[in-house]
Design a protein around this motif. Structure first.
Motif, PDB file in Angstrom:
ATOM      1  N   ILE A 203      31.595 -28.849 -40.415  1.00 42.48           N
ATOM      2  CA  ILE A 203      32.404 -29.193 -39.236  1.00 42.48           C
ATOM      3  C   ILE A 203      33.456 -28.128 -38.996  1.00 42.48           C
ATOM      4  N   GLU A 204      34.139 -27.706 -40.068  1.00 44.33           N
ATOM      5  CA  GLU A 204      35.174 -26.682 -39.918  1.00 44.33           C
ATOM      6  C   GLU A 204      34.578 -25.360 -39.425  1.00 44.33           C
ATOM      7  N   ALA A 205      33.424 -24.986 -39.961  1.00 49.47           N
ATOM      8  CA  ALA A 205      32.780 -23.739 -39.529  1.00 49.47           C
ATOM      9  C   ALA A 205      32.456 -23.790 -38.039  1.00 49.47           C
ATOM     10  N   ARG A 206      31.960 -24.934 -37.596  1.00 40.44           N
ATOM     11  CA  ARG A 206      31.607 -25.084 -36.182  1.00 40.44           C
ATOM     12  C   ARG A 206      32.837 -24.941 -35.294  1.00 40.44           C
ATOM     13  N   ILE A 207      33.967 -25.489 -35.735  1.00 39.72           N
ATOM     14  CA  ILE A 207      35.197 -25.406 -34.940  1.00 39.72           C
ATOM     15  C   ILE A 207      35.722 -23.969 -34.916  1.00 39.72           C
ATOM     16  N   TRP A 208      35.688 -23.283 -36.088  1.00 38.59           N
ATOM     17  CA  TRP A 208      36.138 -21.894 -36.121  1.00 38.59           C
ATOM     18  C   TRP A 208      35.268 -21.018 -35.217  1.00 38.59           C
ATOM     19  N   SER A 209      33.985 -21.294 -35.160  1.00 36.97           N
ATOM     20  CA  SER A 209      33.119 -20.499 -34.278  1.00 36.97           C
ATOM     21  C   SER A 209      33.480 -20.731 -32.815  1.00 36.97           C
ATOM     22  N   ARG A 210      33.901 -21.955 -32.488  1.00 36.94           N
ATOM     23  CA  ARG A 210      34.350 -22.251 -31.125  1.00 36.94           C
ATOM     24  C   ARG A 210      35.619 -21.460 -30.805  1.00 36.94           C
ATOM     25  N   LEU A 211      36.458 -21.270 -31.828  1.00 28.19           N
ATOM     26  CA  LEU A 211      37.683 -20.486 -31.646  1.00 28.19           C
ATOM     27  C   LEU A 211      37.420 -18.983 -31.687  1.00 28.19           C
ATOM     28  N   GLY A 212      36.184 -18.600 -32.011  1.00 25.26           N
ATOM     29  CA  GLY A 212      35.814 -17.191 -32.023  1.00 25.26           C
ATOM     30  C   GLY A 212      36.172 -16.446 -33.288  1.00 25.26           C
ATOM     31  N   SER A 213      36.492 -17.166 -34.360  1.00 24.31           N
ATOM     32  CA  SER A 213      36.861 -16.519 -35.615  1.00 24.31           C
ATOM     33  C   SER A 213      35.630 -16.385 -36.509  1.00 24.31           C
ATOM     34  N   THR A 214      35.000 -15.226 -36.471  1.00 21.19           N
ATOM     35  CA  THR A 214      33.802 -14.994 -37.273  1.00 21.19           C
ATOM     36  C   THR A 214      34.111 -15.048 -38.762  1.00 21.19           C
ATOM     37  N   ALA A 215      35.248 -14.485 -39.166  1.00 21.34           N
ATOM     38  CA  ALA A 215      35.610 -14.439 -40.586  1.00 21.34           C
ATOM     39  C   ALA A 215      35.778 -15.843 -41.160  1.00 21.34           C
ATOM     40  N   ASP A 216      36.518 -16.700 -40.453  1.00 22.51           N
ATOM     41  CA  ASP A 216      36.724 -18.067 -40.945  1.00 22.51           C
ATOM     42  C   ASP A 216      35.424 -18.862 -40.920  1.00 22.51           C
ATOM     43  N   THR A 217      34.596 -18.607 -39.901  1.00 25.54           N
ATOM     44  CA  THR A 217      33.305 -19.296 -39.831  1.00 25.54           C
ATOM     45  C   THR A 217      32.442 -18.940 -41.028  1.00 25.54           C
ATOM     46  N   GLU A 218      32.337 -17.660 -41.325  1.00 22.32           N
ATOM     47  CA  GLU A 218      31.510 -17.221 -42.453  1.00 22.32           C
ATOM     48  C   GLU A 218      32.073 -17.712 -43.786  1.00 22.32           C
TER      49      GLU A 218
END
Length: 453
Positions: A277-292
């Motif tokens: 869930i957190e990865a999906r939200i970070w990707s919505r915010l455009g943060s590739t580093a946090d998503t990965e």
């Protein structure tokens, strides 16, 4: 206060008070009058009660002559209310004397030791009997547990509105039980049932596009989880709240909720779910580093084997199996614009749903994975691939067309309207089919229209 005034205060004739005064310690007021005296004393202020306590500690010769009161001879003024002897005819009356503080000095000596001991024993027995009584039996709790498990698992392949009716029916039954009397352990179990059902209703409310209602249900689920101190429900509810905030376009608040849920995550499933869930939200915010970072952490968390009663034993809506994990990964990569990993993840999710057990096949997650698969094809420039991915979705029954599908398909239409596909006849045909699909969703086909706007 004169004798007349005090007699009126007690509700007796003044001659009776005079008789008490004349009779001295030979007089024993009837139980009903003694109860009136006890009540009068209990309602007196601290000064009067302190004077009473001091008087009953005096030697008998120094006490006032009146058995219930001290009436000053000079002005006939009552200045203390002092039972000189215990008078009772039942356990209840004896215990009432204990409550008023009358059992001291000679009054204590005047009672039967056996009466006091037996009254205390009877009170304990009666109270314990009431405490043991319950309106909830083991069979009823087992049935409610079975109802929740059935609803949570049926929901993934059943239309949302009829399932909401069933959720509400069972939760109302739990509420009625909570209004009665049960053992503390059973009360905690009922709170857990109320919390899981509120969570299910929150999930259904989001599927129908009612985010405010979903938020209320999720807050109720959290309150019940706190009352019964159930960490799996706490962790799941934080994830649900994060998804609600994400859907309501409040992604930064959603990230904090997903992260706070980790402190309650006791199983592999709950940790992996929250990280996805957190990865999906970070990707919505455009943060590739946090998503990965979240994706790597979720992969590492899968190495464990700890389970819990909600995510793993109840499962269904509360579970987070491999197909759902791949579906979430696909949505995450779509946000980042990474077509190839999105295609791989969504294709894997679709394959697992199609070839997996029928009762575990989530039509909602599978359909959303197909929409994301179509989006990945469009990113790659493949209009045919997108159309093929969407065919099963656009044939979905109206009562299963959840709000998320309409939202995702609306984004897909924006891609179809891009210069790359604007003049393609296939793109126009697909857009028309999507528009027709979105005109009849589950909420619109069952619920009455909202006329408040």
């Amino acid at each position: 206060m004169s004798i007349r005034e005090f007699a009126a205060h007690l509700g007796v004739h003044e001659r009776l008070v005079s008789k008490w005064e004349a009779g001295g310690d030979r007089v024993h007021p009837r139980p009903i009058n003694q109860a009136a005296l006890d009540t009068s004393l209990a309602r007196s202020d601290d000064v009067v009660r302190a004077r009473f306590a001091a008087l009953i500690d005096q030697p008998l010769i120094d006490r006032p002559a009146v058995p219930g009161f001290d009436v000053r001879q000079g002005g006939s003024e009552l200045w203390s209310q002092t039972p000189a002897q215990a008078s009772y005819s039942s356990d209840a009356e004896l215990l009432a004397l204990v409550d008023t503080g009358a059992m001291r000095g000679d009054a204590l000596a005047a009672i039967s030791e056996r009466d006091l001991i037996m009254a205390a024993a009877h009170e304990a027995s009666e109270h314990a009997g009431r405490a043991e009584s319950t309106n909830v039996g083991a069979t009823m709790l087992e049935q409610l547990d079975a109802d929740v498990t059935r609803i949570a698992n049926d929901y993934v392949h059943m239309p949302p509105v009829p399932m909401m009716v069933e959720m509400l029916r069972v939760r109302r039954r739990v509420y009625r039980l909570l209004e009665g009397h049960q053992r503390p352990a059973d009360t905690a179990r009922l709170y857990l049932l109320a919390g899981t059902l509120s969570g299910l209703l929150a999930n259904a409310s989001t599927d129908l596009g009612y985010f405010d209602a979903a938020g209320e249900q999720a807050r109720a689920a959290w309150a019940y989880a706190e009352l019964c101190e159930h960490n799996p429900l706490r962790a799941w509810t934080r994830g649900m709240q994060a998804l609600i905030e994400y859907r309501a376009e409040r992604p930064r608040r959603a990230v904090l909720l997903a992260q706070s849920g980790q402190r309650y995550a006791e199983s592999v499933t709950s940790r992996v779910r929250l990280l996805n869930i957190e990865a999906r939200i970070w990707s919505r915010l455009g943060s590739t580093a946090d998503t990965e970072r979240c994706i790597r952490s979720a992969d590492d968390a899968r190495d464990g084997d700890a389970g819990d009663t909600l995510h793993d034993e109840v499962g269904g809506v509360f579970g987070f199996d491999q197909p759902k994990s791949h579906y979430y990964a696909g949505a995450t990569y779509i946000h980042l614009g990474q077509a190839q990993p999105a295609l791989e993840a969504t294709s894997r999710a679709i394959d697992l749903y199609v070839n997996g057990p029928t009762d575990k096949r989530s039509y909602g997650a599978e359909s959303l994975a197909r929409v994301d698969n179509a989006a990945a094809h469009l990113i790659n420039g493949s209009l045919d691939g997108a159309a093929a991915a969407l065919d099963p979705v656009l044939e979905l029954e109206e009562d299963k067309r959840i709000a998320q599908l309409e939202e995702r398909l609306s984004i897909l239409r924006q891609r179809l309207a891009s210069p790359q596909f604007r003049d393609a006849g296939e793109a126009q045909d697909l857009d028309e089919r999507i528009e027709e699909f979105c005109g009849a969703t589950a909420a619109r086909s069952v619920l009455p229209p909202d006329t408040s706007r």
